[in-house]
Design a protein around this motif. Structure first.
Motif: not given
Ligand code: NAP
Ligand code: MG
Length: 408
Positions: A97, A286, A304, A23, A75, A83, A306-311, A302, A324, A77-78
């Motif tokens: 962070n 999001a 809030a 993104m 965002a 990992r 994370g890296t939205v791994q599943r997507h 930034e 988003n 990865i921690t």
């Molecule tokens: P995440 O990346 O915030 O995602 C969790 C879920 O929230 C996603 O699977 C998705 O749901 C939804 N989501 C979050 N952001 C979205 C967006 N922009 N658009 C649409 N849906 C969104 O949290 P996580 O899966 O727990 O963490 C993934 C990685 O991010 C980890 O490695 C963690 O260390 C890192 N992280 C980094 C930060 C940072 O750098 N500030 C903060 C938090 C986490 P659906 O799958 O249901 O669509």
């Protein structure tokens, strides 16, 4: 050829991981670089590069913010054990962070992005409520003790030979806990909150429970009050904003009757809980930005989430993704607006306003939204957009507002 908007000084650009990184580059390519003479000092905090540099790049990025004043971060990865395996890392590197916050100090402000069609859970909320969490001390630096019989729990402070202590008789078996804080950290927290409220021209609340916690919470209240009177009361009056202290239970009942539009400062544990409550009350992660304000006036913006791994894994398989990008866009507009203010280049700040307007028009007026927003929308979407489609429509609206596009 249209001239690009002038930037006097750069911002620190901190790149990250996975879908957030995808993104990041799309937002730059479609919404920033064609319009702004974008100056950045780039740091790649992608996990591979952190590993290659033994994580030195993270500290370098934080120090760059100290030098340049303003940063914008993707965002990251921690890493956890999984990992470490996935990326073949040398080490389980700490959270970037946390490293950045250690260098800069300060407070994180979580601010919801309001869209007309995403109705907050609390009907009266019309303006953002920003949570400022003191990310230091309290039970996060606490120690606990369990005991099997009645006896005295003693809390003592020792320095050299002098000892201060209090004792409490407990009819056991029982438990006890001690938490600590430092006055300099509380003072920094207070100053960051006052500065943020002034910058955003929002009222500031601080809430705690000083009637019960007569030493710990009372000290927070006292420090906030003293710093306010000494350094901020006049500035607040001039800006037409207020500072109020509330008992935290009073604040909770006020917040659900309020229309929002204020910053709520909270101690570490209170802020941990409140930020989750308020952010889900407004919609989703999001639609939330996160701003770090240091007591010395440095700022980092930034999204809030994370890296939205599943997507990202879906994206790698070539499947259409509906991630988003709104919070990523708003992180950039926040940083560019702050740069414009600090450098006296109002066109840059105006560009940020225009880009935010284009995002809101895309969702609110055009009904074009990503899946997560569509699922919360009070109006049926006209089109549920992929990431790319959404950004393209925002770009069209931006061109229109800048007088470059064609009316459709
Ligand atoms: P995440 O990346 O915030 O995602 C969790 C879920 O929230 C996603 O699977 C998705 O749901 C939804 N989501 C979050 N952001 C979205 C967006 N922009 N658009 C649409 N849906 C969104 O949290 P996580 O899966 O727990 O963490 C993934 C990685 O991010 C980890 O490695 C963690 O260390 C890192 N992280 C980094 C930060 C940072 O750098 N500030 C903060 C938090 C986490 P659906 O799958 O249901 O669509
Ligand atoms: Mg929490």
């Amino acid at each position: 050829m249209h001239e690009k908007i002038y930037m006097r000084r750069p911002v620190v650009e901190i790149d990250g991981d996975e879908m957030a990184r995808v993104m990041w580059s799309l937002v730059k390519e479609l919404l920033l670089e064609p319009y702004v003479d974008l100056k950045t000092e780039y740091y790649d905090l992608g996990l591979r590069h952190r590993d290659e540099t033994d994580d030195r790049v993270t500290a370098e990025a934080a120090n760059a913010i100290k030098r340049i004043g303003i940063g914008v971060k993707c965002a990251t990865i921690t890493p956890n054990a999984e990992r470490v395996k996935e990326y073949g890392l040398k080490n389980e590197w700490p959270s970037p962070n946390a490293t950045i916050r250690k260098v800069l100090g300060g407070t994180i402000f979580r601010k919801p992005i309001l869209l007309r069609n995403v109705i907050p859970a609390v009907r009266s909320w019309k303006k953002p409520i920003v949570i400022a969490r003191h990310a230091f001390g309290d039970i996060y630096d606490g120690e606990g003790l369990e005991f099997g019989q009645s006896g005295y729990v003693e809390l003592s402070f020792k320095s050299g030979t002098s000892v201060n202590s209090v004792r409490k008789l407990v009819t056991g078996p029982g438990i006890a806990e001690v938490k600590v804080n430092s006055l300099s950290s509380i003072e920094e927290f207070a100053r960051s909150c006052f500065n943020y409220a002034l910058d955003e021209r929002m009222d500031l609340w601080f809430a705690a429970k000083d009637t019960i916690s007569k030493v710990y919470d009372a000290k927070f209240k006292q420090i906030f009050g003293e710093i306010y009177e000494k350094s901020y009361a006049q500035k607040f009056r001039a800006a037409g904003i207020t500072y109020s202290y509330f008992l935290i239970d009073d604040a909770l009942s006020r917040v659900v009757r309020s229309e929002g539009g204020f910053v709520w400062a909270a101690k570490n544990y209170d802020g941990d809980i409140l930020s989750d409550l308020i952010s889900s009350g407004f919609g989703s992660l999001a639609l939330m930005t996160s701003e770090l304000y240091s007591p010395d006036g440095f700022k980092e913006f930034e999204a809030a989430h994370g890296t939205v791994q599943r997507h990202y894994y879906a994206y790698l398989k070539g499947e259409p993704v509906h991630t988003n990008p709104i919070a990523t866009i708003f992180a950039w507009t926040g940083a560019l607006r702050a740069r414009g203010k600090a450098d006296d280049t109002p066109q840059l700040s105006m560009f940020s306003d225009t880009l935010e307007w284009a995002v809101k028009k895309t969702v609110e007026a055009d009904g074009v939204m990503t899946k997560d927003v569509a699922s919360m929308s009070a109006i049926p979407p006209s089109h549920v957009a992929t990431l790319q489609e959404f950004l393209t429509r925002v770009q069209e609206n931006l061109e229109l507002a800048l007088g470059r596009g064609e009316q459709k």
